[in-house]
Design an enzyme around this catalytic site. Sequence first.
Site, short mmCIF file in Angstrom:
data_model
loop_
_atom_site.label_atom_id
_atom_site.label_comp_id
_atom_site.label_asym_id
_atom_site.label_seq_id
_atom_site.Cartn_x
_atom_site.Cartn_y
_atom_site.Cartn_z
N GLU A 10 0.83 -1.22 0.00
CA GLU A 10 0.00 0.00 0.00
C GLU A 10 0.86 1.27 0.00
OE1 GLU A 10 -2.31 -1.37 3.39
OE2 GLU A 10 -4.13 -1.11 2.19
N GLU B 242 -3.55 -9.33 4.27
CA GLU B 242 -4.28 -8.89 5.47
C GLU B 242 -5.38 -9.85 5.89
OE1 GLU B 242 -3.30 -6.90 3.07
OE2 GLU B 242 -2.59 -5.00 3.90
#
Length: 247
Positions: free
Chosen positions: A112, A132
């Site tokens: 990210e 995640e």
Amino acid sequence: MSPSTSHVRVRREEHLWWVGLDRPAKHNALDQAMVDELDEVLAEARREPSILVVHSTTPGVFAAGADIAELRERGADSALLAINAGLFERLEAHRWPTMALIDGPALGGGCELALACDFRLASPNAVFAQPELSLGILAGAGANWRLPQLVGIGTARRMLYTGARLTAAEALAAGLVEEVTDDLEARGRALAGVIAKRSWRALELTKLALRSQRPATTTFDITAQALLFDGEDKHTRMTAFLERRSR
Ligand code: COA
């Protein structure tokens, strides 16, 4: 500001700010202290025209995401603070172009972080993934919309739902990186050199114009993350990661 802080090494070179992630023992996992240091760098770098180059000081590493030991202890309130999401928003909003040089795994928040930059150059060692969901949380710092914007919804789903790891070549084919090269620093410097010959003011305004193409914000993701941060599932899964590593 000190040019060198504990886990972030900054080197200035004419129009370039080299921002080096320097936490090799944890594969540059981003903890709160590093996020604070990066925020300081961003605030300082806004003062005069510069291109930011985010890289790792350690060969073969980019960033292994948010620090799972810290994440495990964070609850809904921390999620609403948007620690990483906020940093990446500010990085994306840097006044002039930014790039990430990726020479190893860019996982979770590490991916990210790279997504929040304007450009990504990768070495053949680069690997990209969003693991995640295996930790009981979601990719709340931008991947849910920056990733599909770059690679299309199909590849984004595959990466987010399954944790699929993209090699450098796959990332290039998917549009996640601009280039795969054996000489990241030279190629990064060359790209920055071309950009820096242009009008800084026009660059800044073009960057603002492109921001209107932004399809979403992290507002929903932060709220959803707050729900997940308070869950038992997340605690169990993160403990499993940390204990597996310590054995
Ligand atoms: N948060 C906290 N610590 C992390 C970390 C993270 N995201 N990623 C790695 N570390 C730590 C490990 O716990 C280990 O610490 P220790 O030496 O004190 O036990 C150290 O960094 C080295 O990692 P290790 O897993 O032993 O190295 P490796 O070379 O076998 O694997 C990775 C490297 C990056 C592939 C692997 O560590 C990994 O998958 N990390 C987690 C990635 C992840 O799920 N990120 C998403 C977070 S949102």
